[in-house]
Design a protein around this motif. Structure first.
Motif, PDB file in Angstrom:
ATOM      1  N   ILE A  56     -11.424   2.354  -6.426  1.00 36.99           N
ATOM      2  CA  ILE A  56     -12.186   3.465  -5.859  1.00 36.99           C
ATOM      3  C   ILE A  56     -13.427   2.913  -5.173  1.00 36.99           C
ATOM      4  N   ASP A  57     -13.662   3.348  -3.946  1.00 36.39           N
ATOM      5  CA  ASP A  57     -14.779   2.913  -3.091  1.00 36.39           C
ATOM      6  C   ASP A  57     -14.624   1.488  -2.566  1.00 36.39           C
ATOM      7  N   ASN A  58     -13.512   0.810  -2.844  1.00 37.49           N
ATOM      8  CA  ASN A  58     -13.327  -0.573  -2.376  1.00 37.49           C
ATOM      9  C   ASN A  58     -12.107  -0.744  -1.488  1.00 37.49           C
ATOM     10  N   LEU A  59     -11.436   0.324  -1.151  1.00 34.86           N
ATOM     11  CA  LEU A  59     -10.203   0.260  -0.383  1.00 34.86           C
ATOM     12  C   LEU A  59     -10.484   0.510   1.082  1.00 34.86           C
ATOM     13  N   ARG A  60      -9.850  -0.237   1.961  1.00 35.36           N
ATOM     14  CA  ARG A  60     -10.036  -0.101   3.402  1.00 35.36           C
ATOM     15  C   ARG A  60      -8.686   0.131   4.084  1.00 35.36           C
ATOM     16  N   PRO A  61      -8.688   0.807   5.233  1.00 26.08           N
ATOM     17  CA  PRO A  61      -7.441   0.959   5.984  1.00 26.08           C
ATOM     18  C   PRO A  61      -6.856  -0.412   6.347  1.00 26.08           C
ATOM     19  N   GLY A  62      -5.535  -0.481   6.387  1.00 21.34           N
ATOM     20  CA  GLY A  62      -4.846  -1.723   6.721  1.00 21.34           C
ATOM     21  C   GLY A  62      -3.419  -1.681   6.221  1.00 21.34           C
ATOM     22  N   VAL A  63      -2.710  -2.778   6.424  1.00 23.88           N
ATOM     23  CA  VAL A  63      -1.319  -2.893   5.984  1.00 23.88           C
ATOM     24  C   VAL A  63      -1.299  -3.811   4.755  1.00 23.88           C
ATOM     25  N   TYR A  64      -0.620  -3.353   3.716  1.00 26.52           N
ATOM     26  CA  TYR A  64      -0.612  -4.050   2.432  1.00 26.52           C
ATOM     27  C   TYR A  64       0.801  -4.142   1.863  1.00 26.52           C
ATOM     28  N   THR A  65       1.009  -5.138   1.027  1.00 24.38           N
ATOM     29  CA  THR A  65       2.139  -5.134   0.114  1.00 24.38           C
ATOM     30  C   THR A  65       1.609  -4.502  -1.164  1.00 24.38           C
ATOM     31  N   ALA A  66       2.191  -3.397  -1.543  1.00 21.08           N
ATOM     32  CA  ALA A  66       1.746  -2.655  -2.723  1.00 21.08           C
ATOM     33  C   ALA A  66       2.716  -2.920  -3.862  1.00 21.08           C
ATOM     34  N   SER A  67       2.189  -3.297  -5.012  1.00 28.26           N
ATOM     35  CA  SER A  67       3.009  -3.503  -6.207  1.00 28.26           C
ATOM     36  C   SER A  67       2.834  -2.308  -7.130  1.00 28.26           C
ATOM     37  N   PHE A  68       3.952  -1.853  -7.651  1.00 22.43           N
ATOM     38  CA  PHE A  68       3.982  -0.676  -8.516  1.00 22.43           C
ATOM     39  C   PHE A  68       4.689  -1.005  -9.815  1.00 22.43           C
ATOM     40  N   THR A  69       4.372  -0.247 -10.836  1.00 20.44           N
ATOM     41  CA  THR A  69       5.095  -0.299 -12.096  1.00 20.44           C
ATOM     42  C   THR A  69       5.441   1.142 -12.476  1.00 20.44           C
ATOM     43  N   LEU A  70       6.424   1.306 -13.314  1.00 19.20           N
ATOM     44  CA  LEU A  70       6.784   2.644 -13.780  1.00 19.20           C
ATOM     45  C   LEU A  70       6.054   2.933 -15.078  1.00 19.20           C
ATOM     46  N   SER A  71       5.506   4.136 -15.163  1.00 19.30           N
ATOM     47  CA  SER A  71       4.832   4.539 -16.403  1.00 19.30           C
ATOM     48  C   SER A  71       4.861   6.061 -16.507  1.00 19.30           C
ATOM     49  N   ALA A  72       4.600   6.543 -17.716  1.00 21.20           N
ATOM     50  CA  ALA A  72       4.578   7.984 -17.959  1.00 21.20           C
ATOM     51  C   ALA A  72       3.184   8.521 -17.665  1.00 21.20           C
ATOM     52  N   HIS A  73       3.116   9.666 -16.979  1.00 22.23           N
ATOM     53  CA  HIS A  73       1.851  10.338 -16.691  1.00 22.23           C
ATOM     54  C   HIS A  73       1.230  10.789 -18.004  1.00 22.23           C
ATOM     55  N   TYR A  74      -0.078  10.620 -18.144  1.00 25.54           N
ATOM     56  CA  TYR A  74      -0.732  10.904 -19.428  1.00 25.54           C
ATOM     57  C   TYR A  74      -0.679  12.376 -19.827  1.00 25.54           C
ATOM     58  N   GLN A  75      -0.550  13.302 -18.861  1.00 21.76           N
ATOM     59  CA  GLN A  75      -0.488  14.724 -19.223  1.00 21.76           C
ATOM     60  C   GLN A  75       0.943  15.251 -19.226  1.00 21.76           C
ATOM     61  N   SER A  76       1.663  15.032 -18.120  1.00 20.52           N
ATOM     62  CA  SER A  76       2.998  15.611 -17.996  1.00 20.52           C
ATOM     63  C   SER A  76       4.077  14.771 -18.675  1.00 20.52           C
ATOM     64  N   ARG A  77       3.763  13.492 -18.937  1.00 20.75           N
ATOM     65  CA  ARG A  77       4.701  12.523 -19.497  1.00 20.75           C
ATOM     66  C   ARG A  77       5.863  12.210 -18.566  1.00 20.75           C
ATOM     67  N   LYS A  78       5.823  12.693 -17.316  1.00 21.72           N
ATOM     68  CA  LYS A  78       6.861  12.362 -16.343  1.00 21.72           C
ATOM     69  C   LYS A  78       6.685  10.915 -15.904  1.00 21.72           C
ATOM     70  N   ILE A  79       7.804  10.209 -15.828  1.00 18.43           N
ATOM     71  CA  ILE A  79       7.753   8.811 -15.422  1.00 18.43           C
ATOM     72  C   ILE A  79       7.702   8.734 -13.899  1.00 18.43           C
ATOM     73  N   GLY A  80       6.782   7.915 -13.417  1.00  8.92           N
ATOM     74  CA  GLY A  80       6.621   7.739 -11.980  1.00  8.92           C
ATOM     75  C   GLY A  80       5.979   6.398 -11.680  1.00  8.92           C
ATOM     76  N   ALA A  81       5.891   6.085 -10.403  1.00 11.09           N
ATOM     77  CA  ALA A  81       5.306   4.817  -9.970  1.00 11.09           C
ATOM     78  C   ALA A  81       3.787   4.883 -10.036  1.00 11.09           C
ATOM     79  N   GLN A  82       3.197   3.791 -10.490  1.00  8.48           N
ATOM     80  CA  GLN A  82       1.742   3.676 -10.555  1.00  8.48           C
ATOM     81  C   GLN A  82       1.356   2.385  -9.837  1.00  8.48           C
ATOM     82  N   LEU A  83       0.448   2.500  -8.857  1.00  7.12           N
ATOM     83  CA  LEU A  83      -0.017   1.346  -8.102  1.00  7.12           C
ATOM     84  C   LEU A  83      -0.768   0.396  -9.020  1.00  7.12           C
ATOM     85  N   VAL A  84      -0.402  -0.902  -8.978  1.00 11.34           N
ATOM     86  CA  VAL A  84      -1.093  -1.892  -9.802  1.00 11.34           C
ATOM     87  C   VAL A  84      -1.819  -2.945  -8.975  1.00 11.34           C
TER      88      VAL A  84
END
Length: 102
Positions: A56-84
């Motif tokens: 937060i406050d450190n991200l700039r526009p550009g092209v990136y390789t984004a790595s994700f992991t799967l995890s459960a949302h803390y409220q809904s418990r639905k599994i989804g991708a989370q940017l790491v």
């Protein structure tokens, strides 16, 4: 287990903050307007990416390789991708600039 995608961040929205009505805890969040691209650079989808707390406050526009992991949302418990992590991709101008310095 992690997987990666190519994303282009077009615009980073202003961070939002507040206080949870349920818990009274302060929170902050930020989103980025992005384009998901395939390996050839073609547009696959356009959407919004939740920015991880540490970026937060450190991200700039550009092209990136984004790595994700799967995890459960803390409220809904639905599994989804989370940017790491985000790794900037070299622009097309960088290799030419490097060659000019040689």
């Amino acid at each position: 287990m992690a997987f990666s995608s190519i994303i282009e961040i077009l615009k980073v929205n202003e961070p939002r903050t507040g206080v949870s009505q349920k818990t009274g805890k302060a929170w902050s969040m930020q989103e980025a307007e992005c384009v998901l691209r395939d390996q050839e650079g073609q547009v696959v989808q356009v959407g919004v990416l939740d920015v991880p707390r540490e970026l937060i406050d450190n991200l700039r526009p550009g092209v990136y390789t984004a790595s994700f992991t799967l995890s459960a949302h803390y409220q809904s418990r639905k599994i989804g991708a989370q940017l790491v992590s985000l790794t900037p991709m070299p622009t097309r101008q960088q290799p030419a600039a490097a060659a000019a310095k040689s």
